[in-house]
Scaffold this motif. Structure first.
Motif, PDB file in Angstrom:
ATOM      1  N   LEU A 185       0.647  -1.333  -0.056  1.00 17.01           N
ATOM      2  CA  LEU A 185       0.066  -0.015  -0.065  1.00 17.01           C
ATOM      3  C   LEU A 185       0.859   1.367   0.096  1.00 17.01           C
ATOM      4  N   CYS A 186       0.694   2.030  -0.895  1.00 20.69           N
ATOM      5  CA  CYS A 186       1.338   3.197  -1.190  1.00 20.69           C
ATOM      6  C   CYS A 186       0.528   4.495  -1.110  1.00 20.69           C
ATOM      7  N   VAL A 187       0.915   5.426  -0.382  1.00 12.39           N
ATOM      8  CA  VAL A 187       0.216   6.480  -0.215  1.00 12.39           C
ATOM      9  C   VAL A 187       0.885   7.803  -0.807  1.00 12.39           C
ATOM     10  N   LEU A 188       0.165   8.536  -1.519  1.00  6.36           N
ATOM     11  CA  LEU A 188       0.665   9.825  -1.999  1.00  6.36           C
ATOM     12  C   LEU A 188       0.402  11.146  -1.756  1.00  6.36           C
ATOM     13  N   SER A 189       0.854  12.191  -1.660  1.00 11.42           N
ATOM     14  CA  SER A 189       0.118  13.504  -1.398  1.00 11.42           C
ATOM     15  C   SER A 189       0.979  14.450  -1.980  1.00 11.42           C
ATOM     16  N   VAL A 190       0.252  15.485  -2.717  1.00 12.67           N
ATOM     17  CA  VAL A 190       1.063  16.451  -3.377  1.00 12.67           C
ATOM     18  C   VAL A 190       0.671  17.658  -2.495  1.00 12.67           C
ATOM     19  N   GLY A 191       1.617  18.409  -2.100  1.00 16.71           N
ATOM     20  CA  GLY A 191       1.437  19.660  -1.204  1.00 16.71           C
ATOM     21  C   GLY A 191       2.751  20.022  -0.366  1.00 16.71           C
ATOM     22  N   THR A 192       2.691  20.674   0.541  1.00 15.05           N
ATOM     23  CA  THR A 192       3.751  21.155   1.114  1.00 15.05           C
ATOM     24  C   THR A 192       3.948  20.674   2.405  1.00 15.05           C
ATOM     25  N   ASP A 193       3.064  20.312   3.152  1.00 20.58           N
ATOM     26  CA  ASP A 193       3.088  19.546   4.558  1.00 20.58           C
ATOM     27  C   ASP A 193       2.222  18.515   4.656  1.00 20.58           C
ATOM     28  N   PRO A 194       2.616  17.367   3.976  1.00 23.38           N
ATOM     29  CA  PRO A 194       1.532  16.028   4.126  1.00 23.38           C
ATOM     30  C   PRO A 194       1.983  15.241   5.313  1.00 23.38           C
ATOM     31  N   ASP A 195       2.986  15.528   6.156  1.00 26.38           N
ATOM     32  CA  ASP A 195       3.652  14.547   7.019  1.00 26.38           C
ATOM     33  C   ASP A 195       2.461  14.051   7.850  1.00 26.38           C
ATOM     34  N   LYS A 196       1.314  14.876   8.494  1.00 25.12           N
ATOM     35  CA  LYS A 196       0.232  14.464   9.208  1.00 25.12           C
ATOM     36  C   LYS A 196      -0.568  13.443   8.650  1.00 25.12           C
ATOM     37  N   LEU A 197      -0.878  13.773   7.325  1.00 26.88           N
ATOM     38  CA  LEU A 197      -1.527  12.944   6.533  1.00 26.88           C
ATOM     39  C   LEU A 197      -1.135  11.580   6.409  1.00 26.88           C
ATOM     40  N   LEU A 198       0.215  11.538   5.874  1.00 22.99           N
ATOM     41  CA  LEU A 198       0.900  10.474   5.500  1.00 22.99           C
ATOM     42  C   LEU A 198       1.406   9.569   6.837  1.00 22.99           C
ATOM     43  N   LYS A 199       1.633  10.079   8.016  1.00 22.77           N
ATOM     44  CA  LYS A 199       1.806   9.434   9.369  1.00 22.77           C
ATOM     45  C   LYS A 199       0.725   8.754   9.788  1.00 22.77           C
ATOM     46  N   HIS A 200      -0.584   9.098   9.481  1.00 21.46           N
ATOM     47  CA  HIS A 200      -1.844   8.751   9.701  1.00 21.46           C
ATOM     48  C   HIS A 200      -1.935   7.405   8.888  1.00 21.46           C
ATOM     49  N   VAL A 237       4.749   8.825  -0.021  1.00 23.33           N
ATOM     50  CA  VAL A 237       5.552   9.699  -0.717  1.00 23.33           C
ATOM     51  C   VAL A 237       4.950  10.954  -0.704  1.00 23.33           C
ATOM     52  N   SER A 238       5.740  12.182  -0.608  1.00 21.94           N
ATOM     53  CA  SER A 238       5.328  13.451  -0.487  1.00 21.94           C
ATOM     54  C   SER A 238       5.804  14.153  -1.724  1.00 21.94           C
ATOM     55  N   ILE A 239       5.039  14.529  -2.510  1.00 25.48           N
ATOM     56  CA  ILE A 239       5.481  15.463  -3.663  1.00 25.48           C
ATOM     57  C   ILE A 239       5.396  16.779  -3.172  1.00 25.48           C
ATOM     58  N   GLN A 240       6.520  17.427  -3.266  1.00 18.59           N
ATOM     59  CA  GLN A 240       6.534  18.868  -2.583  1.00 18.59           C
ATOM     60  C   GLN A 240       6.386  19.767  -3.778  1.00 18.59           C
ATOM     61  N   VAL A 241       5.004  20.456  -3.689  1.00 18.08           N
ATOM     62  CA  VAL A 241       4.780  21.662  -4.611  1.00 18.08           C
ATOM     63  C   VAL A 241       3.857  22.522  -3.839  1.00 18.08           C
ATOM     64  N   ASP A 242       3.892  23.775  -3.902  1.00 17.98           N
ATOM     65  CA  ASP A 242       3.019  24.570  -3.342  1.00 17.98           C
ATOM     66  C   ASP A 242       1.450  24.552  -3.934  1.00 17.98           C
ATOM     67  N   PRO A 243       0.590  24.136  -3.320  1.00 24.33           N
ATOM     68  CA  PRO A 243      -0.576  23.506  -3.927  1.00 24.33           C
ATOM     69  C   PRO A 243      -1.279  24.919  -4.748  1.00 24.33           C
ATOM     70  N   SER A 244      -0.900  25.887  -4.080  1.00 20.48           N
ATOM     71  CA  SER A 244      -1.597  27.213  -4.736  1.00 20.48           C
ATOM     72  C   SER A 244      -1.178  27.456  -6.187  1.00 20.48           C
ATOM     73  N   THR A 245       0.126  27.007  -6.507  1.00 20.28           N
ATOM     74  CA  THR A 245       0.421  27.012  -8.051  1.00 20.28           C
ATOM     75  C   THR A 245       0.114  25.885  -9.005  1.00 20.28           C
ATOM     76  N   LEU A 246      -0.945  25.033  -8.214  1.00 16.18           N
ATOM     77  CA  LEU A 246      -1.410  23.973  -9.065  1.00 16.18           C
ATOM     78  C   LEU A 246      -2.926  23.961  -9.625  1.00 16.18           C
ATOM     79  N   ASP A 247      -3.239  23.533 -10.480  1.00 19.38           N
ATOM     80  CA  ASP A 247      -4.548  23.030 -10.799  1.00 19.38           C
ATOM     81  C   ASP A 247      -4.802  21.514 -10.822  1.00 19.38           C
ATOM     82  N   PRO A 248      -6.154  21.208 -10.873  1.00 19.51           N
ATOM     83  CA  PRO A 248      -6.112  19.796 -11.021  1.00 19.51           C
ATOM     84  C   PRO A 248      -5.442  18.877 -12.079  1.00 19.51           C
ATOM     85  N   GLN A 249      -5.380  19.642 -13.341  1.00 19.79           N
ATOM     86  CA  GLN A 249      -4.700  18.788 -14.007  1.00 19.79           C
ATOM     87  C   GLN A 249      -3.031  18.533 -13.887  1.00 19.79           C
ATOM     88  N   ALA A 250      -2.287  19.740 -13.147  1.00 16.93           N
ATOM     89  CA  ALA A 250      -1.146  19.543 -13.040  1.00 16.93           C
ATOM     90  C   ALA A 250      -0.837  18.639 -11.907  1.00 16.93           C
TER      91      ALA A 250
END
Ligand SMILES: Cc1cc2nc3c(=O)[nH]c(=O)nc-3n(C[C@H](O)[C@H](O)[C@H](O)COP(=O)(O)OP(=O)(O)OC[C@H]3O[C@@H](n4cnc5c(N)ncnc54)[C@H](O)[C@@H]3O)c2cc1C
Ligand SMILES: Nc1ncnc2c1ncn2[C@@H]1O[C@H](COP(=O)(O)O)[C@@H](O)[C@H]1O
Lengths: 323, 266
Positions: B66-81, B91-104
Motif C-alpha cells: 500500500l502506497c500513499v501519495l500526497s501533493v502539497g507542502t506539509d503532508p506529514d500528518k496525513l502520511l503518518k496517519h 510519498v510526499s510530492i513537494q509543490v505549493d498547491p496554490s501554484t497547481l490546478d487539477p490537471q497539474a
C-alpha cells in the motif's frame, strides 16, 4: 477566429423529451455565443431526444448535430469520450459546455485532456475575456464561489440553478447526423447489474419533503414519507441519513446527491449545511422546521417553524390531509 | 500487487461551513484565499475512506503493497496517519498547491505512480472538499491509460479484476473493471477506521520519501496550471424568513394556509 463555435454537448438520461439539464446549459451557451460573437452548436450523443429540434430553435442553435451509434448507450463512457474527441477535433470549439451529471463528471475531463483544453466542474456562469473564459464555479460545498480563468478550448461542466427565461418561439432546427467511427472502441467497464431506480425522481419533483438528523431515529423517517405523500410530493434526505443507512442514496439531496429545483422544499431537522443547500437552494419556496432558531436553514427559508419535528410534522400531515 | 491511494490536505469543511453560516468566512487580501488561521487542516474525508477501501481489501485477504501519495507542502500528518493504518510506502510530492490546478496535480501523481513501478489499483476520493472538482482521479486515469470507476461504495477482487458497487443517484450499480484501474470512493463506503495507539507511535518514526517535480523530470511548463484561480468570494443568502408562531397545530395550519394563498400548494 470568431468562426470557432461554442458547443453544447448533451448525452445520457433523457426526460420530458430532452436530456437532463439541456435547456439550462443551452441558455448558458447562447449567452456565451452572443457575448463572444460565435455560432452556437448543439451536439447530442445517442438517440435524438423528442424535443431536440424544437429546443434547438428556441435557444438560437445554429446547427444541431447528432452522433448516433450502437456503442453510445448508457454506461458507454469510452465511446462517449471517443465521439466527443472526434467531434471536437472537427469543430475546434472555443468552448465545450456540458451539464454536470455523474456520467459527465468522468467523460468531460478525459475529453478535455485529449483535446488539450482545461476542464472546470461545478460551473454556475461563464463569460469571455479576450480569447479566454472566466468561469464562476461553486467551491467548498457552496460556501464560496471560485472565479477561474481558463484558456481557449476548455470543457466546462455546469450545475445551473437559476431560472431560465421563457425562450421566444422560433423555427425548429433539423438534426444533421455527424458520423464518427467508433468500431474500434472497446468499453473497459462492464456493467454487471445496472442501477434500477424506477420511482419518481427528486430532480423532477415539484414538492419535496426532506428529513435530516434532527429526526432522531430511522423510524421517524416515516413521518417524512407521510408528509411528502400528504403534500403530493416525494421524500428526500440529508447525507447523514444515507450514511447511516436509514434511506438509500437515491434520496440524498445535495452537492453529492440530487440537485433539485422544486416549487416547494420542506426541510425537517436539517441544519442547512452548504453541501445540503447545494441540492435545494434553487427551490422557489423553502420551508424549514428546526428546533434551533439559529439553524442556518432559516437563512434560506421563506417560512420557518421553530420546534420539535416530532410534534410539528404530525400536525403538518393532518393539516395537509385536511386540505 | 501494488495499490496507490492519493490523499489531499484540505481545510476542515465543517469548520468552513460553520464560519460561513455565522457570516464570518473571510477572504484574504489576495482576494483568493480563505483567512484560515483557526480552521484545522486535515485529510480530505473521501481520501480517508479511500485508504479504508484498500484496508478492506487487505482484510479480505488481498496481498499488496500500500502506497500513499500526497501533493502539497506539509503532508506529514496525513502520511503518518496512513502509515499508522498500514501503508508501507509514503510519498510526499513537494509543490505549493496554490501554484497547481487539477490537471497539474494529476500529472504529478500519474508521473510518480509510473516512475515508481505503476499500480494495479489507484484509489482516490470522489472529490476534494475544497475545490469539489473531482477531476484529478479521472485525469490520472487518462495519463496512465487506465479505466476509471467513480463513486465506489464496495470493492472486491475477483479473478484479478475489480467488482465494484457504485452508489449512483439511480441506486447501486455493479460493474466489473479489469486492472489497472482508478477507483474513486464515495461516503457510502462507510466509516474509516482509526489506527491503534501503538501503531500511531510506531508511525511517528516513519519518514515519507520526498519527491520534487525535478525528480520526476517534469518541467515547469508541464505542470503549469491551465485553470487559474483569480478570485474567491462568499455568496450572499437573502434571508427573509417569516417565522410562524403558535402551538404545533396552529403553525401547521398557518403554514398550509400561506402556501395555498401563495399558490405554492393547490
Ligand atoms: C464534500 C462533502 C459533501 C457533502 N455532500 C452532502 C450532500 O450531498 N447532502 C447533504 O445533505 N450533506 C452533504 N454533506 C454533509 C453536510 O456538510 C452536513 O454534514 C449534513 O448536510 C448535515 O445533515 P443534517 O442537517 O441532517 O444534520 P445536522 O447538521 O446534524 O443537523 C440536524 C439539525 O436538526 C435539528 N434538530 C435536532 N433535533 C430536532 C428535533 N427534534 N426537531 C427539529 N429539529 C431538530 C438541529 O437543530 C440541527 O439543525 C457533505 C459534506 C462534505 C464535506
Ligand atoms: N494534492 C493532491 N495530492 C494527492 N491526491 C490528490 C490531490 N488533489 C487531489 N487528489 C486526489 O484526487 C481526488 C479528487 O480531487 P479533486 O479533483 O481536487 O476534487 C482527491 O480526493 C484525492 O484522492
Amino acid at each position: 477566429m470568431s468562426e470557432q463555435p461554442i458547443v453544447v454537448c448533451s448525452f445520457g438520461e433523457t426526460r420530458d423529451g430532452l436530456p437532463a439539464g439541456a435547456e439550462e446549459v443551452l441558455h448558458i451557451g447562447r449567452g456565451l455565443a452572443q457575448t463572444s460573437g460565435a455560432p452556437l452548436l448543439w451536439v447530442v450523443l445517442g438517440p435524438l431526444p423528442e424535443r431536440a429540434a424544437e429546443t434547438a430553435g428556441l435557444f438560437g442553435v445554429q446547427s444541431l448535430h447528432q452522433i448516433d451509434d450502437e456503442k453510445l448507450k448508457m454506461n458507454s463512457s469510452d465511446a462517449q469520450v471517443a465521439a466527443l474527441v472526434a467531434y471536437g477535433k472537427a469543430q475546434v470549439p472555443k468552448a465545450l459546455l456540458v451539464h454536470q451529471t455523474l456520467e459527465a463528471r468522468s467523460v468531460a475531463p478525459r475529453v478535455a485532456a485529449q483535446l488539450g483544453g482545461a476542464v472546470v466542474m461545478n460551473g454556475i456562469s461563464v463569460s469571455p475575456i479576450g480569447e479566454n473564459f472566466e468561469i464562476t464555479a461553486s467551491a467548498y460545498g457552496g460556501d464560496t464561489r471560485a472565479v477561474y480563468e481558463v484558456g481557449p478550448g476548455p470543457v466546462l461542466a455546469f450545475i445551473p440553478n437559476a431560472a431560465i427565461p421563457e425562450p421566444t418561439s422560433a423555427d425548429p432546427v433539423a438534426a444533421e447526423p455527424f458520423t464518427v467511427d467508433l468500431s474500434a472502441v472497446q468499453e473497459r467497464i462492464e456493467v454487471i447489474e445496472p442501477a434500477c431506480f424506477d420511482g419518481p425522481r427528486l430532480d423532477d419533483a415539484e414538492i419535496i419533503v426532506s428529513g435530516g438528523r434532527g429526526l432522531g431515529s430511522q423510524d421517524n423517517y416515516s413521518l417524512i414519507e407521510q408528509l411528502a405523500e400528504a403534500l403530493g410530493g416525494i421524500a428526500g434526505a440529508s447525507r447523514p441519513l444515507v450514511d447511516d443507512g436509514w434511506v438509500d442514496s437515491s434520496h440524498q439531496v445535495g452537492l453529492t446527491g440530487r440537485i433539485t429545483r422544486p416549487n416547494l422544499y420542506v426541510a425537517i431537522g436539517i441544519s442547512g449545511a452548504s453541501q445540503h443547500m447545494a441540492g435545494c437552494s434553487a427551490a422557489k419556496t423553502i420551508v424549514a422546521v428546526n428546533r434551533d432558531p439559529e439553524a442556518a436553514i432559516f437563512q434560506h427559508a421563506r417560512f420557518g417553524i421553530v420546534g420539535d419535528a416530532l410534534e410539528i410534522v404530525p400536525e403538518l400531515i393532518r393539516a395537509a390531509s385536511a386540505g | 500487487m501494488r495499490i496507490v491511494v492519493c490523499v489531499k490536505e484540505v481545510l476542515d469543511p465543517d469548520a468552513v461551513n460553520n464560519y460561513a453560516v455565522a457570516g464570518r468566512l473571510e477572504i484574504g487580501a489576495d482576494g483568493k484565499t480563505l483567512t484560515q488561521t483557526a480552521i484545522p487542516r486535515l485529510m480530505n474525508g473521501y481520501d480517508e475512506q479511500a485508504i479504508e477501501a484498500a484496508l478492506r481489501l487487505r482484510d479480505a485477504g488481498a496481498d499488496f503493497t500500500l502506497c500513499v501519495l500526497s501533493v502539497g507542502t506539509d503532508p506529514d500528518k496525513l502520511l503518518k496517519h496512513a502509515a499508522a493504518l498500514g501503508a508501507e510506502e509514503l510519498v510526499s510530492i513537494q509543490v505549493d498547491p496554490s501554484t497547481l490546478d487539477p490537471q497539474a496535480t494529476a500529472k504529478l501523481l500519474a508521473t510518480q505512480i509510473e516512475a515508481s513501478g505503476g499500480a494495479e489499483v489507484v484509489f482516490c476520493g470522489r472529490q476534494a472538499s475544497d475545490d469539489d472538482q473531482g477531476v484529478v482521479p479521472v485525469l490520472i486515469a487518462e495519463h496512465l491509460s487506465m479505466s476509471v470507476v467513480t463513486v465506489a461504495r464496495e470493492i472486491h477482487i475477483e479473478d484479478e479484476a475489480l467488482k465494484i458497487t457504485r452508489a449512483t443517484p439511480e441506486g447501486d450499480e455493479v460493474v466489473r473493471a479489469a486492472c489497472p484501474a482508478v477507483v474513486t470512493i464515495t461516503n457510502e463506503l462507510g466509516e474509516p477506521r482509526y489506527p491503534t495507539a501503538s501503531a500511531k507511535i510506531k508511525a511517528r518514526r516513519v519518514k515519507p520519501t520526498v519527491v520534487t517535480p525535478a525528480d520526476l523530470s517534469l518541467s515547469a511548463d508541464e505542470i503549469a496550471p491551465k485553470v487559474l484561480l483569480k478570485q474567491q468570494f462568499v455568496p450572499e443568502v437573502q434571508g427573509n424568513c417569516e417565522f410562524l408562531e403558535g402551538d404545533a397545530a396552529q403553525v401547521a395550519g398557518q403554514l398550509l394556509e400561506k402556501l395555498r394563498a401563495e399558490g405554492t400548494l393547490q
